[in-house]
Enzyme design. Structure first.
Site, PDB file in Angstrom:
ATOM      1  N   GLU A 133      38.028   0.525  52.538  1.00 35.22           N
ATOM      2  CA  GLU A 133      37.614   0.283  51.141  1.00 35.22           C
ATOM      3  C   GLU A 133      37.395  -1.188  50.869  1.00 35.22           C
ATOM      4  O   GLU A 133      36.933  -1.574  49.802  1.00 35.22           O
ATOM      5  CB  GLU A 133      38.692   0.829  50.190  1.00 35.22           C
ATOM      6  CG  GLU A 133      38.684   2.348  50.165  1.00 35.22           C
ATOM      7  CD  GLU A 133      39.945   2.937  49.577  1.00 35.22           C
ATOM      8  OE1 GLU A 133      40.776   2.177  49.041  1.00 35.22           O
ATOM      9  OE2 GLU A 133      40.094   4.166  49.682  1.00 35.22           O
ATOM     10  N   ASP A 159      29.749  -5.715  64.848  1.00 34.66           N
ATOM     11  CA  ASP A 159      30.613  -6.668  65.558  1.00 34.66           C
ATOM     12  C   ASP A 159      31.767  -7.140  64.675  1.00 34.66           C
ATOM     13  O   ASP A 159      32.892  -7.324  65.154  1.00 34.66           O
ATOM     14  CB  ASP A 159      29.782  -7.875  66.007  1.00 34.66           C
ATOM     15  CG  ASP A 159      28.718  -7.473  67.016  1.00 34.66           C
ATOM     16  OD1 ASP A 159      28.993  -6.594  67.849  1.00 34.66           O
ATOM     17  OD2 ASP A 159      27.604  -8.031  66.963  1.00 34.66           O
TER      18      ASP A 159
END
Ligand SMILES: Nc1ncnc2c1ncn2[C@@H]1O[C@H](COP(=O)(O)OP(=O)(O)OP(=O)(O)O)[C@@H](O)[C@H]1O
Ligand SMILES: CCCCCCCCCCCCC/C=C/[C@@H](O)[C@H](CO)NC(C)=O
Ligand SMILES: [Ca+2]
Length: 505
Positions: A133, A159
C-alpha cells in the site's frame, strides 16, 4: 497452454526436473473430437505439464496427455510421477508474494493473478499474497513476518521493488544474527531464502540479466522448478552509516540524473525514462570528484572479456573459491586493508558501478556485457567529460554489438571495493573557513560554458535515488540467491533439443 495427446506405442521424453505437475485427466471433459479413445468403452488418462523452452530464453507451460484402457496402469503412472516430483527437493512449497500494484504500467496485480497464480496452483505451491500500500511496505513487513515458514519470497514489480524485498531480507538476516549493518567491514550473513522476480516494472534489469528475458511466465516457471542463482550484493556506506545495498547499477551523473528527474514523472509509466533520458542527455552535466578502488585480483575474468556470465559460470565458481581460500588464510584480519587502492581524480559524465551486466530490453547486452553475477566483483565504468556527440556514440553502443569500452574517454575496471567523494565535499571539508566556497554558482566558474556542474548528482541505486556526495562500496560475494539459473548458453541448442522431444511425441 498447448496440449498434445500420447497414444499406446508413441514416445515422449520430458526430464523430470522440467515437469511442472501431473494430473489425472477426464477425457470426456477434454472434449477431444478425434482420437482412438472415442471408440473405447472407458479410457483412462493423465496429463503431464512441463516446461517448454522457446527462443530468446522464453519458457512456457506445455502439456501432454497419456491415455490407455487400463485404469490401474494409469494410476501407477500418476503415482510414480508424483513420487519423482516429490524428490525434487529444491522446489518451493510455500511462498511469500509481494505485489507492487503501482510499478511499471501498473499491471502487477493483473500479471500475478492471470499469469502466475494459476501456474503456482498447478504446481501445488501455497502462497501468502501481500499487496503493498506504500513504498517500503514489503521491506517493513519482512522484518515482522515468520520468515522460516517460507521456501522463498516473490516480488512482483520492477528493480525498485526487488531492491525493497532484498533490503528486507538481508536486513532481517543481519538483525537476527546480531550483525551491525552500519559497520562497512562487517562480514555479512548470507541470505539463504531465495527471491523470485516476476517482472512488472519499467526496466526489469535484474530479472532480464539473471534469466535472459523479462517475462512473467518464464520467471514463474524458474521459481516452480526451484532454480537457484547466487548473486553478489554491494553495500553502500557513508561515515560508518549504512545507506543501501545494490545488485545491479549504482550510477552517478547520467543515470542518477535520469532517475531523479524521472521520479517526478512517474505518471508517464516506463516512458518517463525516455523523456528524462533525452533531457539529461541534452543537459550534458559532468561532475568532479575523486574515485578510489581496489582491483579485484581474486577473479580470472576481465570486463573486456568476449565471453559473458552464463548458467553454471566457471569464473563465478573459481572466484568464489579463491575468495573463500583468502578468507581462510587471513582469518579475522581484513586482507583488504593491506591491498593497494588506485586513485583517479577528474570530471565525469557518468560513474557506473555494476554488479551484473545490467542487460534489459533497452540494452540487451547491458552496461557491462562481461560482468559476472556471482564472482565477488563489480565493474567500475568511468565516462570522462567528452563532447555531446561522443557521449551519444557511447550511449548508442549500449544498444548494439559494438564494444562500449573502446573509447578514449571511457575506462573500465573490475573492482572489489570503491569510494567516491565529490569535489564539492572535498572543497568544503578542506577549507571550511572559506565561506565564499559554500556560496558557489551552479556551474563551473572558470569555464561557464563547459557544463561542469558544481552541484552534486544523485546515485541511481537499483532504480532508487540515493543522495550522498561521499560513499564507500564493498562487494559481498554471493550474499543472496534468486530463483533463476543465469542466462542459458546457446538458446538455439535448447530449442533444437526441444524439437527432438516434439518429434518423439
Ligand atoms: N503500494 C505502493 N505505492 C507506492 N509505491 C510503492 C508501492 N509499493 C512499492 N512501491 C515502491 O515503488 C517503487 C518503484 O516500483 P517498481 O520498481 O516496482 O517499478 P518501476 O520503478 O516502474 O520499475 P523499474 O524499477 O524496473 O524501473 C519502489 O521503490 C517501491 O518501493
Ligand atoms: C540514443 C541512444 C540512447 C540509448 C540509451 C540506452 C539506455 C539503456 C538503459 C540501460 C539501463 C540499465 C541500467 C538499469 C537501471 C535500473 O536500475 C533503473 C531502474 O529500473 N533503470 C533506469 C533506466 O535507470
Ligand atoms: Ca559480480
Amino acid at each position: 497452454m498447448k496440449g498434445k495427446k500420447i497414444e499406446d506405442g508413441e514416445n515422449c521424453f520430458v526430464p523430470t526436473s522440467e515437469i511442472i505437475a501431473v494430473e489425472e485427466t477426464d477425457l470426456n471433459k477434454k472434449q477431444h473430437n478425434s482420437g482412438k479413445w472415442q471408440k473405447m468403452a472407458k479410457p483412462h488418462a493423465f496429463t503431464v505439464y512441463y516446461v517448454k523452452k522457446a527462443r530468446n530464453h522464453r519458457w512456457w507451460c506445455s502439456d501432454v496427455t497419456f491415455w490407455c484402457v487400463d485404469e490401474q496402469l494409469c494410476n501407477q503412472w500418476i503415482q510414480a510421477l508424483k513420487e519423482l516430483l516429490e524428490l525434487q527437493k529444491a522446489r518451493p512449497k510455500q511462498l511469500l508474494v509481494y505485489i507492487n500494484p503501482y510499478g511499471g504500467k501498473r499491471q502487477g496485480k493483473r500479471i500475478y493473478e492471470q499469469k502466475v497464480a494459476p501456474l503456482f496452483s498447478l504446481a501445488s505451491i501455497s502462497t501468502d499474497v501481500f499487496i503493498t500500500e506504500r513504498a517500503n511496505h514489503a521491506k517493513d513487513n519482512l522484518f515482522e513476518v515468520n520468515i522460516n515458514k517460507y521456501d522463498g519470497v516473490v516480488c512482483v514489480g520492477g528493480d525498485g521493488m526487488f531492491s525493497e524485498v532484498m533490503h528486507g531480507l538481508i536486513g532481517r538476516m543481519q538483525k537476527d544474527s546480531g550483525i551491525d549493518q552500519n559497520n562497512p567491514k562487517a562480514p555479512l550473513v548470507q541470505c539463504n531464502i531465495r527471491i523470485g522476480i516476476i517482472p512488472a516494472g519499467s526496466t526489469d534489469c535484474i530479472c532480464y540479466s539473471t534469466v535472459g528475458i523479462s517475462d512473467p511466465v518464464t520467471s514463474a516457471l524458474h521459481i516452480i522448478v526451484g532454480d537457484s542463482q547466487p548473486l553478489d550484493v554491494s553495500s553502500v556506506h557513508h561515515n560508518n552509516t549504512f545507506l543501501k545495498y545494490t545488485v545491479s547499477l549504482l550510477g552517478y551523473g547520467f543515470y542518477g540524473d535520469i532517475l531523479k528527474d524521472s521520479e517526478k514523472k512517474r505518471w508517464m509509466g516506463p516512458m518517463r525514462y525516455d523523456y528524462s533520458g533525452f533531457k539529461t542527455f541534452l543537459s550534458h552535466h559532468c561532475y568532479e570528484g575523486t574515485i578510489s578502488f581496489q582491483p579485484a585480483k581474486h577473479t580470472l575474468g576481465s570486463p573486456r572479456d568476449k565471453d559473458s556470465c552464463r548458467t553454471g559460470c566457471h569464473i563465478c565458481r573459481q572466484s568464489e573459491q579463491q575468495l573463500a581460500e583468502q578468507r581462510k588464510k587471513c582469518g579475522l584480519k581484513h586482507e583488504e586493508d593491506e591491498e593497494e587502492w588506485k586513485v583517479i581524480k577528474g570530471k565525469f559524465l557518468a560513474i557506473n558501478v555494476v554488479n551484473m551486466s545490467c542487460a534489459c530490453p533497452r540494452s540487451p547486452k547491458g552496461l557491462s556485457p562481461a560482468a559476472h553475477l556471482a564472482d565477488g566483483s563489480a565493474d567500475l565504468i568511468l565516462v570522462r567529460k567528452c563532447s555531446r556527440f561522443d557521449f551519444l556514440r557511447y550511449l548508442v553502443r549500449h544498444t548494439n554489438q559494438d564494444d562500449q569500452f573502446d573509447f578514449s574517454f571511457v575506462d573500465v575496471y573490475r573492482v572489489k571495493s570503491f569510494q567516491f567523494t565529490s569535489k564539492l565535499l572535498e572543497d568544503n571539508e578542506s577549507d571550511v573557513t572559506d565561506i565564499g566556497k559554500k556560496h558557489f554558482g551552479q556551474f563551473c566558474r572558470d569555464h561557464p560554458a563547459c557544463c561542469c556542474n558544481i552541484a552534486n548528482s544523485t546515485w541511481n541505486c537499483d532504480g532508487e535515488t540515493l543522495d550522498s556526495s561521499a560513499i564507500e562500496v564493498r562487494v559481498h560475494c554471493q550474499l543472496m540467491k534468486l530463483f533463476a539459473r543465469g542466462i542459458e548458453e546457446n538458446c538455439k541448442e535448447a530449442s533444437r533439443n526441444q524439437s527432438r522431444v516434439e518429434q518423439l511425441l
